[in-house]
Design an enzyme around this catalytic site. Structure first.
Site, PDB file in Angstrom:
ATOM      1  N   THR A   1       3.338   9.301   9.485  1.00 40.98           N
ATOM      2  CA  THR A   1       4.308   8.960   8.435  1.00 40.98           C
ATOM      3  C   THR A   1       5.686   8.740   9.074  1.00 40.98           C
ATOM      4  O   THR A   1       5.908   9.066  10.235  1.00 40.98           O
ATOM      5  CB  THR A   1       4.388  10.052   7.335  1.00 40.98           C
ATOM      6  OG1 THR A   1       4.936  11.246   7.887  1.00 40.98           O
ATOM      7  CG2 THR A   1       3.013  10.364   6.763  1.00 40.98           C
TER       8      THR A   1
ATOM      9  N   GLY B   1       6.503   4.252  22.909  1.00 41.92           N
ATOM     10  CA  GLY B   1       5.386   3.551  22.256  1.00 41.92           C
ATOM     11  C   GLY B   1       4.152   3.595  23.129  1.00 41.92           C
ATOM     12  O   GLY B   1       3.627   4.661  23.434  1.00 41.92           O
TER      13      GLY B   1
ATOM     14  N   LYS C   1      14.195  11.049  20.611  1.00 40.79           N
ATOM     15  CA  LYS C   1      13.385  10.889  21.814  1.00 40.79           C
ATOM     16  C   LYS C   1      13.935  11.747  22.956  1.00 40.79           C
ATOM     17  O   LYS C   1      13.175  12.309  23.746  1.00 40.79           O
ATOM     18  CB  LYS C   1      13.326   9.413  22.206  1.00 40.79           C
ATOM     19  CG  LYS C   1      12.510   8.595  21.208  1.00 40.79           C
ATOM     20  CD  LYS C   1      12.716   7.103  21.374  1.00 40.79           C
ATOM     21  CE  LYS C   1      11.850   6.328  20.383  1.00 40.79           C
ATOM     22  NZ  LYS C   1      12.219   4.904  20.309  1.00 40.79           N
TER      23      LYS C   1
ATOM     24  N   GLY D   1       5.675  -1.159  18.560  1.00 40.55           N
ATOM     25  CA  GLY D   1       4.556  -2.059  18.289  1.00 40.55           C
ATOM     26  C   GLY D   1       3.360  -1.261  17.814  1.00 40.55           C
ATOM     27  O   GLY D   1       3.046  -0.215  18.374  1.00 40.55           O
TER      28      GLY D   1
ATOM     29  N   PHE E   1      -0.707   5.415   6.273  1.00 40.90           N
ATOM     30  CA  PHE E   1      -1.623   4.331   6.604  1.00 40.90           C
ATOM     31  C   PHE E   1      -0.861   3.013   6.747  1.00 40.90           C
ATOM     32  O   PHE E   1      -1.206   1.997   6.166  1.00 40.90           O
ATOM     33  CB  PHE E   1      -2.762   4.244   5.567  1.00 40.90           C
ATOM     34  CG  PHE E   1      -4.042   3.707   6.164  1.00 40.90           C
ATOM     35  CD1 PHE E   1      -4.796   4.488   7.031  1.00 40.90           C
ATOM     36  CD2 PHE E   1      -4.460   2.405   5.908  1.00 40.90           C
ATOM     37  CE1 PHE E   1      -5.948   3.987   7.609  1.00 40.90           C
ATOM     38  CE2 PHE E   1      -5.625   1.893   6.484  1.00 40.90           C
ATOM     39  CZ  PHE E   1      -6.359   2.697   7.338  1.00 40.90           C
TER      40      PHE E   1
ATOM     41  N   GLU F   1      14.995  -0.407  11.471  1.00 44.62           N
ATOM     42  CA  GLU F   1      14.392   0.558  10.542  1.00 44.62           C
ATOM     43  C   GLU F   1      14.958   0.349   9.140  1.00 44.62           C
ATOM     44  O   GLU F   1      16.104  -0.087   8.978  1.00 44.62           O
ATOM     45  CB  GLU F   1      14.752   1.993  10.968  1.00 44.62           C
ATOM     46  CG  GLU F   1      14.210   2.408  12.317  1.00 44.62           C
ATOM     47  CD  GLU F   1      12.845   3.092  12.219  1.00 44.62           C
ATOM     48  OE1 GLU F   1      12.319   3.240  11.088  1.00 44.62           O
ATOM     49  OE2 GLU F   1      12.316   3.456  13.279  1.00 44.62           O
TER      50      GLU F   1
END
Lengths: 336, 336
Positions: A95, A153, A223, A314, A8, A208
């Protein structure tokens, strides 16, 4: 449409807000009424078959740092309890990515698929380490597996290559898939040292928690794994990528490139081999974007080279990609 | 899938070759067996319910300048004869765009729709002058109307905005939609005069027979009409576009822009108003592409600004867009 949200953080909260703000519109336009029936973070979670109150979830998270305090009357449930006991149609996995064992995301996804839930993941870890077997598991359990937000994203790179270019053979592609390293390299090209550029990126919240994910090219490699599997039909995982990060890039390299009207960029490419490495890119190539932008160029058999550019991260942007996946799942289900 | 091709120029020939070269692959992957049952150019045409021999069509066109000599034993048929008498599933309209009356393309499309054929048009004229009513006609006759190749050639700009960004509200867009004027402006930025740049573009075959279509922004305006209708749901036609071409752009303007790190580009934009006009674009904006490239930036509510860049023209590229439309129609039909 009953949804369980794993994690969350920023993305999940943006998604929750987006679903609430577009409730009427989503129902009118697409006939879906999303309802969050379960949600959890690392400290625990809550569930309610009638749907959780999104505003309250966000408030509680802000106040206590965890949503487990949402309803004190109920006994606390951890993530897997919720997945294994709450009935839902779609699991949304948000997560944090890790590339050692991809946990806890991996267990969330596997458990959900076994319970016949469709899965949307913006967590790249499980895909990077086990894309082929997760796809098999989804097929076996007859559920849909979507992950638009893992690459680009909010910029629908995967969808573009798979759907907008349908009927075309993509022969190769190359992209700047990590905004953080692009930001650092852009600032180095403007004269900063690597250390100063990294510090600046950190101060802006671009890096990160584990900086290696950005600097050593792990994020870009993850990716690349996803693109190679989804677009090119390859069955590969992280160890199949030849990977070099940007720690070795010097101001000298960047100046040498500039002399040739090039810029040094961390490029993830698929052209027979799968490689993530710093490369010189001509500054007037559409791929050569600056700042935190992402860009990818697909070369196809008949329509030449096409480039898509957009923000690669974002909260709101990534939430919008989850919404697209939800709509996609809705459309596929209704077709049965 | 029985196809009638209107016009037999570069795009139609590329399409014919593409269909032949991918025959097996198209059947295996998508279950379609395209068969050209009618084809015509301005001098006349031929038909064969069993399917015309594509290689012979191309040969005859090359030798005699018209395909009407394909079969001398048959009486010559003009375009509308073929559309009105030959049974087919899809009409592919590839005759030249004109923005006075859009003929002969307009009559081809209307006749085909009335005969319940699906229509694929790469001819922009009919769409620019009558998009809203052609869409109504298609709906009324329960046929599909596709036109991917009209904007961006082989670059699936329309599809990207409509499908890859589904669930998103596009709030505005701006694009370089005409490669010829971009080529001229790029060369002017490199020091050429307008006249020299135009001459060079002509020598390379980039300029339309009627140069006004490029230079006065008619081509860009036609594409803007199509985008505004298809993406934004507006009901507009050519007269709704405020249009200024590039004839008034001087070397002085370009130098003044360069001082501000900008380039002058012919921009088609939709942001409340629909405008085609030369504008200053910052050189590090992803939209600022050079040469004959096209680019378009979509700004959406939640996923920010995204730019797609690709070649906007070319026979093979445009043929690949027609193939995509065919696959799309196949998919839609099979869903009924």
């Amino acid at each position: 449409m009953r949804i369980i949200i794993c994690g969350f953080g920023t993305v999940a909260q943006s998604l929750a807000k987006l679903l609430v703000s577009r409730m009427d519109d989503l129902y009118a336009k697409y006939g879906i009424k999303p309802r969050i029936v379960g949600a959890f973070d690392s400290k625990g979670g809550v569930s309610d078959p009638a749907g959780l109150d999104v505003n309250r979830l966000i408030e509680v998270k802000k106040k206590f740092g965890t949503i487990r305090k949402y309803d004190k009357s109920k006994k606390n449930m951890v993530g897997l309890d919720i997945i294994n006991n709450v009935d839902a149609d779609v699991l949304v996995e948000t997560t944090a990515s890790n590339y050692r064992d991809a946990e806890p995301g991996m267990s969330h996804i596997i458990s959900a698929m076994k319970r016949r839930m469709h899965v949307i993941s913006v967590n790249k870890g499980p895909l990077a380490l086990a894309f082929p077997s997760l796809m098999e598991l989804a097929t076996y359990n007859q559920v849909l597996f979507r992950f638009s937000g893992t690459v680009g994203g909010g910029t629908p790179i995967l969808d573009y290559a798979k759907n907008s270019l349908r009927g075309e053979q993509i022969t190769s592609f190359a992209g700047i898939l990590n905004g953080t390293t692009n930001y650092i390299l852009t600032n180095m090209a403007r004269g900063m040292s690597f250390e100063a550029a990294l510090k600046d990126a950190k101060s802006k919240g671009y890096v990160e928690a584990d900086e290696s994910l950005d600097l050593d090219g792990l994020d870009a490699a993850a990716k690349l794994v996803i693109l190679a599997n989804w677009i090119m039909g390859m069955k590969v995982t992280m160890p199949d990528i030849k990977r070099t990060g940007i720690r070795g890039v010097t101001t000298k390299d960047i100046k040498a490139a500039a002399k040739k009207k090039c810029a040094v960029k961390l490029i993830a490419s698929c052209n027979k081999e799968l490689i993530v490495a710093p490369r010189e890119v001509p500054v007037d190539d559409p791929l050569c974007v600056n700042g935190t932008l992402n860009a990818i160029s697909f070369t196809s058999e008949h329509s030449g080279t096409q480039t898509i550019i957009g923000r690669g991260a974002g909260g709101t942007e990534t939430a919008s990609s989850i919404l697209r996946d939800l709509l996609d799942i809705r459309k596929e289900i209704s077709r049965d």
